[in-house]
Design a protein around this motif. Structure first.
Motif, PDB file in Angstrom:
ATOM      1  N   ASN A  79     -65.992 -25.262  55.196  1.00 52.25           N
ATOM      2  CA  ASN A  79     -67.082 -24.365  55.589  1.00 52.25           C
ATOM      3  C   ASN A  79     -68.085 -25.147  56.445  1.00 52.25           C
ATOM      4  O   ASN A  79     -68.529 -24.665  57.507  1.00 52.25           O
ATOM      5  CB  ASN A  79     -67.750 -23.783  54.336  1.00 52.25           C
ATOM      6  CG  ASN A  79     -68.679 -22.618  54.647  1.00 52.25           C
ATOM      7  OD1 ASN A  79     -69.895 -22.758  54.589  1.00 52.25           O
ATOM      8  ND2 ASN A  79     -68.109 -21.469  55.003  1.00 52.25           N
TER       9      ASN A  79
ATOM     10  N   ASP B 262     -75.908 -21.342  57.508  1.00 52.85           N
ATOM     11  CA  ASP B 262     -75.588 -21.774  56.141  1.00 52.85           C
ATOM     12  C   ASP B 262     -74.098 -22.114  56.095  1.00 52.85           C
ATOM     13  O   ASP B 262     -73.253 -21.234  55.954  1.00 52.85           O
ATOM     14  CB  ASP B 262     -75.935 -20.644  55.154  1.00 52.85           C
ATOM     15  CG  ASP B 262     -75.297 -20.843  53.782  1.00 52.85           C
ATOM     16  OD1 ASP B 262     -74.743 -21.929  53.531  1.00 52.85           O
ATOM     17  OD2 ASP B 262     -75.371 -19.903  52.967  1.00 52.85           O
ATOM     18  N   GLY B 263     -73.811 -23.407  56.227  1.00 52.67           N
ATOM     19  CA  GLY B 263     -72.427 -23.887  56.196  1.00 52.67           C
ATOM     20  C   GLY B 263     -72.203 -24.779  54.986  1.00 52.67           C
ATOM     21  O   GLY B 263     -71.515 -25.787  55.068  1.00 52.67           O
ATOM     22  N   MET B 264     -72.834 -24.393  53.861  1.00 54.23           N
ATOM     23  CA  MET B 264     -72.732 -25.261  52.668  1.00 54.23           C
ATOM     24  C   MET B 264     -71.467 -24.991  51.876  1.00 54.23           C
ATOM     25  O   MET B 264     -70.707 -25.892  51.560  1.00 54.23           O
ATOM     26  CB  MET B 264     -73.978 -25.071  51.797  1.00 54.23           C
ATOM     27  CG  MET B 264     -75.246 -25.592  52.472  1.00 54.23           C
ATOM     28  SD  MET B 264     -76.734 -25.436  51.473  1.00 54.23           S
ATOM     29  CE  MET B 264     -77.131 -23.709  51.656  1.00 54.23           C
ATOM     30  N   LEU B 265     -71.240 -23.731  51.528  1.00 57.40           N
ATOM     31  CA  LEU B 265     -70.084 -23.373  50.698  1.00 57.40           C
ATOM     32  C   LEU B 265     -69.471 -22.083  51.201  1.00 57.40           C
ATOM     33  O   LEU B 265     -70.186 -21.142  51.553  1.00 57.40           O
ATOM     34  CB  LEU B 265     -70.515 -23.150  49.247  1.00 57.40           C
ATOM     35  CG  LEU B 265     -70.888 -24.373  48.416  1.00 57.40           C
ATOM     36  CD1 LEU B 265     -71.543 -23.941  47.121  1.00 57.40           C
ATOM     37  CD2 LEU B 265     -69.655 -25.211  48.141  1.00 57.40           C
TER      38      LEU B 265
ATOM     39  N   CYS C 254     -72.177 -18.825  57.268  1.00 52.91           N
ATOM     40  CA  CYS C 254     -70.843 -19.136  57.765  1.00 52.91           C
ATOM     41  C   CYS C 254     -69.838 -18.674  56.704  1.00 52.91           C
ATOM     42  O   CYS C 254     -69.816 -19.216  55.594  1.00 52.91           O
ATOM     43  CB  CYS C 254     -70.767 -20.642  57.999  1.00 52.91           C
ATOM     44  SG  CYS C 254     -69.141 -21.252  58.425  1.00 52.91           S
TER      45      CYS C 254
ATOM     46  N   VAL D 214     -69.403 -16.971  54.144  1.00 48.27           N
ATOM     47  CA  VAL D 214     -69.923 -16.374  52.907  1.00 48.27           C
ATOM     48  C   VAL D 214     -71.292 -17.004  52.649  1.00 48.27           C
ATOM     49  O   VAL D 214     -71.435 -18.207  52.870  1.00 48.27           O
ATOM     50  CB  VAL D 214     -68.999 -16.745  51.701  1.00 48.27           C
ATOM     51  CG1 VAL D 214     -69.479 -16.093  50.435  1.00 48.27           C
ATOM     52  CG2 VAL D 214     -67.554 -16.393  51.971  1.00 48.27           C
ATOM     53  N   PRO D 215     -72.298 -16.268  52.213  1.00 48.79           N
ATOM     54  CA  PRO D 215     -73.549 -16.936  51.843  1.00 48.79           C
ATOM     55  C   PRO D 215     -73.274 -17.907  50.692  1.00 48.79           C
ATOM     56  O   PRO D 215     -72.580 -17.550  49.742  1.00 48.79           O
ATOM     57  CB  PRO D 215     -74.457 -15.783  51.360  1.00 48.79           C
ATOM     58  CG  PRO D 215     -73.852 -14.542  51.926  1.00 48.79           C
ATOM     59  CD  PRO D 215     -72.377 -14.802  52.013  1.00 48.79           C
ATOM     60  N   SER D 216     -73.792 -19.113  50.804  1.00 49.86           N
ATOM     61  CA  SER D 216     -73.504 -20.108  49.771  1.00 49.86           C
ATOM     62  C   SER D 216     -74.006 -19.630  48.420  1.00 49.86           C
ATOM     63  O   SER D 216     -75.110 -19.088  48.302  1.00 49.86           O
ATOM     64  CB  SER D 216     -74.140 -21.438  50.149  1.00 49.86           C
ATOM     65  OG  SER D 216     -73.552 -21.877  51.364  1.00 49.86           O
TER      66      SER D 216
HETATM   67  K   LIG Z   1     -71.616 -20.556  53.749  1.00 52.25           K
END
Ligand SMILES: [K+]
Ligand SMILES: NC(=O)C1=CN([C@@H]2O[C@H](COP(=O)(O)OP(=O)(O)OC[C@H]3O[C@@H](n4cnc5c(N)ncnc54)[C@H](OP(=O)(O)O)[C@@H]3O)[C@@H](O)[C@H]2O)[C@@H](O)CC1
Ligand SMILES: Nc1ncnc2c1ncn2[C@@H]1O[C@H](COP(=O)(O)OP(=O)(O)O)[C@@H](O)[C@H]1O
Length: 534
Positions: A67, A128-131, A157, A159-161
């Motif tokens: 992600n 938001d590319g965390m999870l 990105c 899915v919202p983390s």
């Molecule tokens: K994300």
């Protein structure tokens, strides 16, 4: 009219499974590039809505997995468009170096992007590319993702983390997005529960997973839209008459609640029923005829063999003869199971597991239409055998499917988002409409609309059976009118009518049926006319 495919969602796990053959074929990097390109296009769209792209700042919160890789590649693409691109790692190794997708970071650095510990205050967009679909356990929102610049738009990105891409459950914390750019397929977790609230506007980027996605009804959640609803409730055939358009029996209202009979019968008539026949006491008969001179009324209701759909429940007085009235309808459907049955409101407290079993064994097409409170009481009273019927698991869709399969009836769960499931696992989401519908009596109107849509379908089936070789009108396999799809189409018409009416400045349940009539007329005979049944 060319049929566009009905949108659908699958779980994040199904998307991961669909990616597997492509990853095994060495296409992982190409998939990521494709996803990143789509993400960058949507970020550019957000930026263009705010001002010049060149000179704008986009920051990304970057996690350790793919992600984060998507986000880094997207930043690299944006950097080439003159955007200041800043990557903020959310995890570091024991030496303090960022733990993130090495190739993605190399690409960003080569394009002139930078890394920072915090999101710059000047950021216009935060990605938001965390999870993504790899989220497991609980998410502790990192400090870098707290207190984001007030003026920045958050673009998630994939899915919202913090959101479970299968169920929509938020575990630990979650990050709210204005836009979620999702890859390969809509994910059920973006359309259900808290996930839907955090996702904002969801945009789909095709990365070529189509042939690998599951197609079986229990693995898809289909999304009702206007074109699909129009195909499912088509304009009457040129030679149509009141019987071919469907007869609806409406067993609703009581001396105590006379209005429900009017609302439900109005819903059926305005949604295009050939005939609506109300069965009830003298008070409700008088009220219905006053409101609708065209309605038929009697104490006993229409003849079972001439009835295409029954609506039972709105406004029945459970202190009085409600159970007897319900039994009469049940027996009419058992006598002629080609008629559909809508079980609403009070009837949801009257129906028993034995009634449902008898109807299922007769092959009847039954839809129960609870709101959340009625659904909780129904599952408490009639649980899924061997399961915790009321259930507290976050996956409402799975609970609905289990209940529907166990009892052989479709369920239409009303609320800000309406879900419809059928015993075979087919599921639809209907997200049209908004809080304008949250006034007393709109559910009564919906029961009548459902009755009309199901009656029209039953009448078409009967006609097709009579005319050898004829089809049911909706020819495409994808749009074969199933019980769940018809119910979702009815809910769509009802919700669209509510939205149209609210925009026009009115919103009571009493005026809603006329709006349903306007919506159906536009669909059938307006410029954007739907398909005809012939
Ligand atoms: K994300
Ligand atoms: N497969 C492909 O080719 C394609 C995939 N695509 C993209 O990849 C995404 C899926 O990528 P993914 O599988 O790497 O998982 P992802 O969502 O990045 O997260 C996993 C990482 O997070 C961590 N982690 C987990 N839970 C955590 C928690 N609670 N709290 C904190 N950390 C947690 C976990 O680290 P660990 O703890 O195991 O070290 C792991 O490293 C997908 O959503 C889409 O964007 C597209 O590009 C198309 C091509
Ligand atoms: N916030 C909302 N957004 C969209 N639709 C809503 C909202 N609140 C209620 N509705 C819809 O309004 C209708 C209310 O039905 P119901 O609860 O049975 O009302 P009543 O029993 O008063 O007739 C349902 O179709 C439901 O989906």
């Amino acid at each position: 009219m060319t049929a566009s495919p009905t949108p659908f969602a699958v779980t994040g796990s199904a998307v991961r499974a669909a990616e597997e053959p492509l990853l095994a074929a060495g296409q992982g990097a190409a998939l990521m590039r494709c996803a990143a390109w789509g993400l960058a296009q949507h970020v550019l769209r957000v930026l263009r809505g705010r001002g010049p792209v060149a000179g704008a700042t986009v920051a990304a919160l970057v996690g350790t997995g793919n992600n984060g890789g998507d986000a880094l590649w997207a930043l690299a693409l944006l950097r080439r468009r003159g955007v200041a691109a800043v990557a903020v790692p959310i995890a570091r190794d024991e030496h303090g170096a960022p733990r993130w997708h090495a190739e993605g970071w190399a690409a960003l650095r080569a394009a002139g992007g930078t890394a920072a510990d915090v999101v710059p205050a000047r950021a216009d967009v935060v990605v938001d590319g965390m999870l993504g679909t790899g989220f497991r356990g609980e998410f502790a929102v990192p400090d870098a993702a707290r207190g984001l610049p007030a003026g920045a738009a958050v673009v998630a990105c994939d899915v919202p983390s913090g959101v479970d891409a299968d169920t929509g459950e938020v575990r630990g914390g979650g990050v709210r997005a204005e836009v979620t750019v999702t890859f390969g397929a809509l994910k059920t977790g973006l359309l259900l529960g808290d996930g839907a609230d955090l996702a904002g506007d969801v945009r789909l980027v095709d990365i070529g997973l189509g042939p690998h996605l599951p197609s079986a009804p229990p693995e898809r959640l289909r999304v009702m839209d206007g074109p699909t609803a129009a195909r499912l409730h088509p304009a009457p055939a040129a030679d149509g008459h009141k019987y071919t358009r469907g007869v609806v029996g409406v067993v609703a209202g009581s001396a105590r609640y006379p209005g429900a009979a009017v609302l439900s019968t109005s819903g059926a008539l305005e949604a295009g029923a050939g005939m609506a026949h109300h069965a009830g006491p003298a008070t409700t008969r008088a009220a219905v005829v006053t409101a609708h001179p065209e309605a038929l009324v009697s104490a006993e209701g229409p003849a079972p063999e001439r009835t295409d759909a029954w609506v039972v429940g709105p406004g029945l007085d459970t202190e009085d003869d409600a159970r007897e009235r319900f039994i009469r309808v049940r027996d009419a459907v058992l006598a002629n199971p080609r008629a559909a049955l809508v079980v609403d409101a009070s009837a949801l407290t009257l129906v028993t597991a034995e009634d449902l079993a008898a109807l299922r064994d007769a092959g009847a097409r039954v839809v129960l239409t609870p709101h959340a409170g009625e659904w909780a009481r129904l599952t408490e009273r009639i649980p899924v055998p061997g399961a915790d019927g009321a259930g507290h698991a976050p996956d409402e869709l799975a609970r609905l499917r289990a209940w529907s399969a166990a009892h052989g009836a479709a369920v239409l769960l009303k609320g800000p988002r309406t879900l419809v499931v059928a015993p075979d696992g087919e599921a639809w989401l209907m997200g049209e409409g908004g809080p304008e519908l949250g006034v007393g009596g709109t559910g009564d109107v919906l029961s009548g609309v459902l009755g009309a849509v199901l009656a029209a379908d039953a009448a078409r089936r009967a006609r097709a059976a009579e005319e050898e070789g004829a089809t049911c009108g909706a020819g495409e396999v994808e749009h074969v009118p199933t019980l769940a799809s018809l119910a979702a189409a009815a809910a769509w018409l009802h919700a669209r009518a509510g939205a149209d009416q609210a925009r026009a400045g009115r919103m009571t349940a009493g005026t809603l049926p006329a709006a349903v009539g306007g919506t159906v007329a536009r669909m059938w005979w307006g410029e954007a006319r739907g398909t005809r049944a012939d």
